[in-house]
Write a protein that holds these residues in place. Structure first.
Motif, PDB file in Angstrom:
ATOM      1  N   TRP A  27       0.845  -1.187   0.000  1.00  0.00           N
ATOM      2  CA  TRP A  27       0.000   0.000   0.000  1.00  0.00           C
ATOM      3  C   TRP A  27       0.881   1.237   0.000  1.00  0.00           C
ATOM      4  O   TRP A  27       1.910   1.265   0.651  1.00  0.00           O
ATOM      5  CB  TRP A  27      -0.889   0.039   1.245  1.00  0.00           C
ATOM      6  CG  TRP A  27      -1.907  -1.060   1.287  1.00  0.00           C
ATOM      7  CD1 TRP A  27      -1.777  -2.267   1.887  1.00  0.00           C
ATOM      8  CD2 TRP A  27      -3.205  -1.033   0.698  1.00  0.00           C
ATOM      9  NE1 TRP A  27      -2.922  -2.999   1.713  1.00  0.00           N
ATOM     10  CE2 TRP A  27      -3.812  -2.270   0.997  1.00  0.00           C
ATOM     11  CE3 TRP A  27      -3.917  -0.097  -0.043  1.00  0.00           C
ATOM     12  CZ2 TRP A  27      -5.099  -2.590   0.580  1.00  0.00           C
ATOM     13  CZ3 TRP A  27      -5.190  -0.420  -0.448  1.00  0.00           C
ATOM     14  CH2 TRP A  27      -5.777  -1.648  -0.151  1.00  0.00           C
ATOM     15  N   SER A  28       0.440   2.281  -0.706  1.00  0.00           N
ATOM     16  CA  SER A  28       1.189   3.535  -0.706  1.00  0.00           C
ATOM     17  C   SER A  28       0.246   4.721  -0.897  1.00  0.00           C
ATOM     18  O   SER A  28      -0.878   4.564  -1.369  1.00  0.00           O
ATOM     19  CB  SER A  28       2.260   3.531  -1.807  1.00  0.00           C
ATOM     20  OG  SER A  28       1.663   3.416  -3.077  1.00  0.00           O
ATOM     21  N   PHE A  29       0.748   5.883  -0.525  1.00  0.00           N
ATOM     22  CA  PHE A  29      -0.012   7.107  -0.722  1.00  0.00           C
ATOM     23  C   PHE A  29      -0.220   7.313  -2.217  1.00  0.00           C
ATOM     24  O   PHE A  29       0.692   7.112  -3.019  1.00  0.00           O
ATOM     25  CB  PHE A  29       0.751   8.298  -0.119  1.00  0.00           C
ATOM     26  CG  PHE A  29       0.058   9.602  -0.335  1.00  0.00           C
ATOM     27  CD1 PHE A  29      -1.064   9.929   0.402  1.00  0.00           C
ATOM     28  CD2 PHE A  29       0.521  10.501  -1.280  1.00  0.00           C
ATOM     29  CE1 PHE A  29      -1.724  11.131   0.203  1.00  0.00           C
ATOM     30  CE2 PHE A  29      -0.125  11.708  -1.490  1.00  0.00           C
ATOM     31  CZ  PHE A  29      -1.242  12.019  -0.750  1.00  0.00           C
ATOM     32  N   TYR A  30      -1.427   7.737  -2.611  1.00  0.00           N
ATOM     33  CA  TYR A  30      -1.769   7.890  -4.024  1.00  0.00           C
ATOM     34  C   TYR A  30      -2.125   9.330  -4.388  1.00  0.00           C
ATOM     35  O   TYR A  30      -1.629   9.861  -5.374  1.00  0.00           O
ATOM     36  CB  TYR A  30      -2.936   6.954  -4.372  1.00  0.00           C
ATOM     37  CG  TYR A  30      -3.340   6.964  -5.817  1.00  0.00           C
ATOM     38  CD1 TYR A  30      -2.529   6.406  -6.789  1.00  0.00           C
ATOM     39  CD2 TYR A  30      -4.554   7.526  -6.213  1.00  0.00           C
ATOM     40  CE1 TYR A  30      -2.910   6.409  -8.130  1.00  0.00           C
ATOM     41  CE2 TYR A  30      -4.944   7.526  -7.539  1.00  0.00           C
ATOM     42  CZ  TYR A  30      -4.119   6.966  -8.491  1.00  0.00           C
ATOM     43  OH  TYR A  30      -4.489   6.973  -9.805  1.00  0.00           O
ATOM     44  N   ALA A  31      -2.986   9.962  -3.613  1.00  0.00           N
ATOM     45  CA  ALA A  31      -3.439  11.308  -3.985  1.00  0.00           C
ATOM     46  C   ALA A  31      -3.936  12.074  -2.761  1.00  0.00           C
ATOM     47  O   ALA A  31      -4.417  11.488  -1.793  1.00  0.00           O
ATOM     48  CB  ALA A  31      -4.566  11.223  -5.019  1.00  0.00           C
ATOM     49  N   LEU A  32      -3.839  13.392  -2.856  1.00  0.00           N
ATOM     50  CA  LEU A  32      -4.373  14.303  -1.855  1.00  0.00           C
ATOM     51  C   LEU A  32      -5.446  15.144  -2.517  1.00  0.00           C
ATOM     52  O   LEU A  32      -5.219  15.727  -3.573  1.00  0.00           O
ATOM     53  CB  LEU A  32      -3.264  15.215  -1.317  1.00  0.00           C
ATOM     54  CG  LEU A  32      -3.715  16.407  -0.471  1.00  0.00           C
ATOM     55  CD1 LEU A  32      -4.298  15.934   0.854  1.00  0.00           C
ATOM     56  CD2 LEU A  32      -2.544  17.347  -0.221  1.00  0.00           C
ATOM     57  N   LEU A  33      -6.622  15.188  -1.920  1.00  0.00           N
ATOM     58  CA  LEU A  33      -7.699  16.041  -2.406  1.00  0.00           C
ATOM     59  C   LEU A  33      -7.930  17.116  -1.355  1.00  0.00           C
ATOM     60  O   LEU A  33      -8.396  16.807  -0.262  1.00  0.00           O
ATOM     61  CB  LEU A  33      -8.985  15.240  -2.627  1.00  0.00           C
ATOM     62  CG  LEU A  33      -8.925  14.265  -3.792  1.00  0.00           C
ATOM     63  CD1 LEU A  33      -8.583  12.882  -3.303  1.00  0.00           C
ATOM     64  CD2 LEU A  33     -10.231  14.263  -4.498  1.00  0.00           C
ATOM     65  N   LYS A  34      -7.579  18.338  -1.675  1.00  0.00           N
ATOM     66  CA  LYS A  34      -7.713  19.454  -0.739  1.00  0.00           C
ATOM     67  C   LYS A  34      -9.106  20.063  -0.869  1.00  0.00           C
ATOM     68  O   LYS A  34      -9.275  21.142  -1.411  1.00  0.00           O
ATOM     69  CB  LYS A  34      -6.629  20.507  -0.995  1.00  0.00           C
ATOM     70  CG  LYS A  34      -5.239  20.087  -0.623  1.00  0.00           C
ATOM     71  CD  LYS A  34      -5.065  19.892   0.859  1.00  0.00           C
ATOM     72  CE  LYS A  34      -5.003  21.205   1.576  1.00  0.00           C
ATOM     73  NZ  LYS A  34      -4.832  21.064   3.014  1.00  0.00           N
ATOM     74  N   LEU A  35     -10.096  19.335  -0.402  1.00  0.00           N
ATOM     75  CA  LEU A  35     -11.470  19.807  -0.371  1.00  0.00           C
ATOM     76  C   LEU A  35     -11.883  19.860   1.089  1.00  0.00           C
ATOM     77  O   LEU A  35     -12.135  18.824   1.716  1.00  0.00           O
ATOM     78  CB  LEU A  35     -12.393  18.883  -1.162  1.00  0.00           C
ATOM     79  CG  LEU A  35     -12.172  18.864  -2.666  1.00  0.00           C
ATOM     80  CD1 LEU A  35     -12.954  17.729  -3.300  1.00  0.00           C
ATOM     81  CD2 LEU A  35     -12.566  20.186  -3.284  1.00  0.00           C
ATOM     82  N   ASN A  36     -11.904  21.039   1.653  1.00  0.00           N
ATOM     83  CA  ASN A  36     -12.209  21.211   3.069  1.00  0.00           C
ATOM     84  C   ASN A  36     -13.669  20.922   3.377  1.00  0.00           C
ATOM     85  O   ASN A  36     -14.539  21.055   2.532  1.00  0.00           O
ATOM     86  CB  ASN A  36     -11.883  22.636   3.511  1.00  0.00           C
ATOM     87  CG  ASN A  36     -10.410  22.921   3.438  1.00  0.00           C
ATOM     88  OD1 ASN A  36      -9.582  22.016   3.481  1.00  0.00           O
ATOM     89  ND2 ASN A  36     -10.064  24.188   3.325  1.00  0.00           N
TER      90      ASN A  36
END
Length: 179
Positions: A27-36
């Motif tokens: 498993w690894s980090f894939y994406a960041l969604l900056k939606l507060n």
């Protein structure tokens, strides 16, 4: 106060000797969604992601890592079931299981019962996500990217279980299975 400070000050804490690490073993980090301020999220059949927050309704394409639909005008409540567990996405002709502040809990266990997700409240609303391999009984308390460890936090595996997410009040981290 930082998570590591909390862990070190509580002598009875099971996390005392654990470190927050990057995931491994597939498993690894894939994406960041900056939606507060996300209200709820839901995985579509193809692992795309429905996100509803205070600003609007968004559809995130998991393969391209792009928001492919934005709707700032619609009232999300008209397509949400009365029990807050399903959202009807007309654009895809799909009823989506949703979880978050409004909605149920995410899928926390893979179909083959190999992997389990959970959110551990370690102290005064500071939370750490944990991924456990049921076969080896090994756990990872993993790092989040640009999301706070305090406030609300929800997690869940995608429909195909190639992905999972951790949603907090500052955004969403998506992780991918590498095997």
């Amino acid at each position: 106060m930082k998570i590591i400070d909390i862990i070190q000050t509580n002598n009875n804490n099971e996390f005392l000797h654990e470190e927050l690490i990057e995931l491994n073993e597939g498993w690894s980090f894939y994406a960041l969604l900056k939606l507060n301020s996300s209200i709820f999220v839901g995985w579509l059949i193809n692992d795309d992601l429905l996100i509803v927050n205070g600003d609007g309704i968004f559809l995130y394409d998991i393969e391209s890592k792009n928001i492919i639909m934005e709707d700032y005008e619609s009232n999300f409540k008209k397509n949400l079931s009365t029990d807050n567990l399903k959202y009807s996405l007309k654009e895809r002709d799909e009823n989506i299981d949703v979880f978050g502040l409004r909605g149920g809990g995410g899928n926390l266990l893979t179909i083959e019962n190999d992997w389990k997700l959970e959110i551990i409240n370690i102290h005064n609303n500071y939370k750490i996500p944990r991924l456990m391999n049921y076969k080896t009984r090994k756990s990872w308390f993993f790092e989040l990217h640009e999301i706070s460890y305090d406030g609300y936090m929800y997690c869940g595996f995608s429909k195909t279980q190639k992905y999972f997410l951790v949603m907090g009040d500052q955004g969403i981290n998506v992780f991918k299975r590498n095997f």
